[in-house]
Enzyme design. Structure first.
Site, PDB file in Angstrom:
ATOM      1  CG  HIS A 393      -1.798   1.172   1.370  1.00 44.01           C
ATOM      2  ND1 HIS A 393      -3.127   1.154   1.027  1.00 44.01           N
ATOM      3  CD2 HIS A 393      -1.548   2.433   1.828  1.00 44.01           C
ATOM      4  CE1 HIS A 393      -3.658   2.344   1.251  1.00 44.01           C
ATOM      5  NE2 HIS A 393      -2.723   3.138   1.747  1.00 44.01           N
ATOM      6  CD  GLU A 394       1.462   3.687   3.700  1.00 48.26           C
ATOM      7  OE1 GLU A 394       1.692   4.724   3.031  1.00 48.26           O
ATOM      8  OE2 GLU A 394       0.444   3.553   4.399  1.00 48.26           O
ATOM      9  CG  HIS A 397       0.342   6.275  -0.675  1.00 53.37           C
ATOM     10  ND1 HIS A 397      -0.707   6.949  -1.252  1.00 53.37           N
ATOM     11  CD2 HIS A 397      -0.173   5.634   0.404  1.00 53.37           C
ATOM     12  CE1 HIS A 397      -1.813   6.725  -0.554  1.00 53.37           C
ATOM     13  NE2 HIS A 397      -1.510   5.927   0.450  1.00 53.37           N
ATOM     14  CG  HIS A 400       0.729   8.591  -7.432  1.00 54.01           C
ATOM     15  ND1 HIS A 400      -0.587   8.667  -7.041  1.00 54.01           N
ATOM     16  CD2 HIS A 400       0.815   9.366  -8.545  1.00 54.01           C
ATOM     17  CE1 HIS A 400      -1.257   9.434  -7.883  1.00 54.01           C
ATOM     18  NE2 HIS A 400      -0.427   9.876  -8.799  1.00 54.01           N
TER      19      HIS A 400
END
Length: 601
Positions: A393-394, A397, A400
């Site tokens: 998940h992190e 980020h 991105h």
């Protein structure tokens, strides 16, 4: 279930270097950081020298360039200080360094407050033509377009300067809450699976809730929320002050409601928020049915809120080291393509991730992109699948941030939160699809349930949060007072609506609202649900459409903040102005529930 760690939580200084991020990539020493911090005020006078001259294209270009350079430096200064403080919230030097930046943020805001009002004072045709006046101004086209859109909500230079100077005051409730929860709030020891008392912390709490022993779950739940509830009036006062701060800002900027102010920042129609609530309510019968299936599979007389996180089938006896997790991610994220894989692993092996659980470390996890350097991830690794999922998940980020900073000028590099949760959740979905695909028998049942839990917690639960925010902010706008009694009443009412009549709401649950730090970022949490719904569509495209989907997705990640969220997502392959993403999500929930129900009868 994996045995919980019985070792003592180490002090920060005892964490292995390999398990800590390399903040030296930003500043080699604290002295370097201090020099950078202390050098920022000197840039403000240079920026202010352009006051009254922004009608001239060259002066505007020079001013905006200076502002970008200053903000790049300021963002690095703030990031280093905040991340150092988050690794050890009890370290007074770190906390003082972070606090020393806050007045600087206000000064910067005040010093640059003249720019937007002065530009808006120009004739509209002149403002529209500026991006074409000089080649260097072209990169500011979207910023100037957004400025025109927000014209009605931008104040006079004097008012903007005043609002900027109140920043530290307005953030005080959030800052106080953060320190109180992470540094001052202490929990009593709780029952371990071996029948002995053991340490209870925020980072360990979810392990207890996933215990197969209901007594372990109940004891941790009761002790954690009883601790929060013992400060119920203090938390109510802090949250009320935070909401009133938002009301002040929204009113100053001429918005009818706080929600309108929050969503308009990303140009998100209010209808997106309302339709998300409507779609979620339509799917609540499936959630109620899931509660009944959970009750049957857990062989419980009644389902309590502390029973919701325990797997309905035995958890695989598997622990995951950090190295093993990297191997799993290599295969699970393969649909994203070789370029993404190469760049992600370069980050994992280059000091991006701080994974050591240490005393005083901020709970939870986050990714923080530093323009011109690289992103950083904070988490606490505990050898569980949840750690693997958090890392995926992190790093979503982080990738991105990485692609955006590589492809976009600083002014267009910052993507919206609405878009950010799509990237992180796409990684989570790809990981879970991979685990489900390779699981058989009991293990498949486990991952079916995990998929259900992911949708329950990321969509249903976040939309419950979103409704809580909607109701509490509306109450303040009506002139009502947010007392502890009122907040607890709203919270319990919403939990009853979402989970149905057959789930027992233990009295300690009334304090759960005070445990949610995101409530100090108004109307933030709904984006987890919209992000998940978008990610469901994108992950399906990536798994089934090959290179075209990969190219569209990487282009989306690299687009940063160069356009509004809705069109960026449309270009990536998902349209959030339609109900389709939520319909796909809740259909997946129903499909997993049907299979789990059928296979266990």
């Amino acid at each position: 279930m994996n045995k919980m760690k019985d070792k003592m939580i180490p002090a920060r200084k005892d964490c292995p270097a390999a398990e800590k991020w390399q903040l030296s990539d930003i500043y080699a020493t604290r002295e370097d950081w201090q020099k950078a911090r202390d050098g920022i005020p000197a840039e403000l006078a240079a920026i202010q020298s352009f006051k009254g001259r922004l009608h001239a294209p060259q002066a505007l270009l020079d001013c905006l360039t200076k502002q970008d350079e200053m903000e790049i430096a300021l963002s690095a200064v703030f990031a280093w200080a905040r991340m150092m403080a988050d690794t050890d919230t009890a370290n007074q030097e770190h906390q003082a360094d972070a606090a020393s930046v806050m007045p600087l943020l206000d000064k910067v805001g005040a010093a640059t407050a003249f720019i937007e009002p002065e530009l808006l004072a120009l004739p509209e045709d002149t403002l529209k033509s500026l991006p074409d006046a000089l080649p260097g101004l072209a990169k500011y086209r979207f910023r100037l377009q957004e400025l025109l859109r927000m014209k009605a909500h931008i104040l006079t230079p004097e008012q903007e300067a005043f609002l900027a100077r109140t920043g530290e005051l307005r953030s005080a409730p959030r800052d106080t809450y953060t320190v109180m929860v992470n540094a001052d709030l202490k929990f009593p020891d709780t029952l371990g699976e071996d029948g002995k008392l053991t340490s209870l912390s925020e980072s360990r709490y979810m392990n207890f809730l996933r215990s197969a022993d209901q007594n372990v779950r109940k004891d941790a739940f009761t002790k954690l929320f009883s601790t929060y509830r013992s400060f119920r009036n203090t938390f109510a006062s802090l949250y009320s002050a935070s909401v009133k701060s938002s009301q002040f800002t929204a009113s100053m900027r001429h918005y009818a409601t706080m929600r309108e102010a929050a969503l308009d920042a990303n140009n998100i129609p209010l209808a997106v928020y309302d339709s998300a609530i409507e779609a979620t309510h339509a799917a609540l019968p499936a959630l109620h049915r899931y509660m009944e299936v959970k009750k049957r599979l857990l062989k419980l007389d009644a389902v309590h809120m502390y029973d919701l996180y325990v797997p309905v089938v035995k958890k695989p006896e598997t622990s995951y080291s950090y190295e093993q997790a990297k191997g799993i991610l290599k295969e699970a994220l393969a649909p994203l393509g070789s370029t993404y894989e190469h760049d992600l692993f370069q980050g994992l092996e280059s000091g991006w991730v701080d994974r050591c659980e240490n005393q005083g470390k901020r709970s939870g996890a986050y990714s923080w992109g530093v323009y011109g350097v690289h992103p950083f991830v904070l988490m606490s690794w505990n050898d569980t699948y949840e750690s693997v999922s958090t890392l995926a998940h992190e790093m979503g980020h982080s990738m991105h941030s990485w692609y955006s900073s590589q492809k976009q000028d600083f002014v267009n590099s910052e993507y919206t939160i609405f878009c950010a949760e799509v990237a992180s959740t796409t990684n989570e979905n790809l990981l879970l699809e991979y685990m489900l695909q390779h699981a058989k028998g009991e293990e498949r049942l486990y991952y079916l349930n995990l998929y259900l839990e992911q949708i329950r917690t990321t969509v249903f639960r976040q939309m419950l949060f979103a409704e809580f925010e909607l109701m509490t902010h509306a109450a303040v706008e009506k002139g009502e007072v947010l007392t502890a009694d009122k907040l607890e009443s709203i919270w319990m009412q919403l939990n009853r609506t979402y989970y149905g009549e057959n789930v027992i709401l233990d009295p300690e649950l009334a304090a759960e609202w005070s445990r949610i730090p995101h409530f100090y970022r108004p109307f933030y949490v709904y984006q987890y649900a919209t992000g998940y719904a978008a990610a469901m569509t994108l992950s399906h495209n990536l798994r089934t459409k090959g290179t075209p989907a990969q190219d569209a997705y990487l282009s989306y990640l690299a687009s940063g903040g160069s356009d509004y969220s809705i069109p960026l997502l449309q270009h990536a392959g998902v349209d959030m102005t339609t109900p389709a993403p939520f319909q796909i999500t809740f259909q997946k929930f129903t499909d997993c529930l049907d299979e789990l129900d059928q296979l266990t009868k």
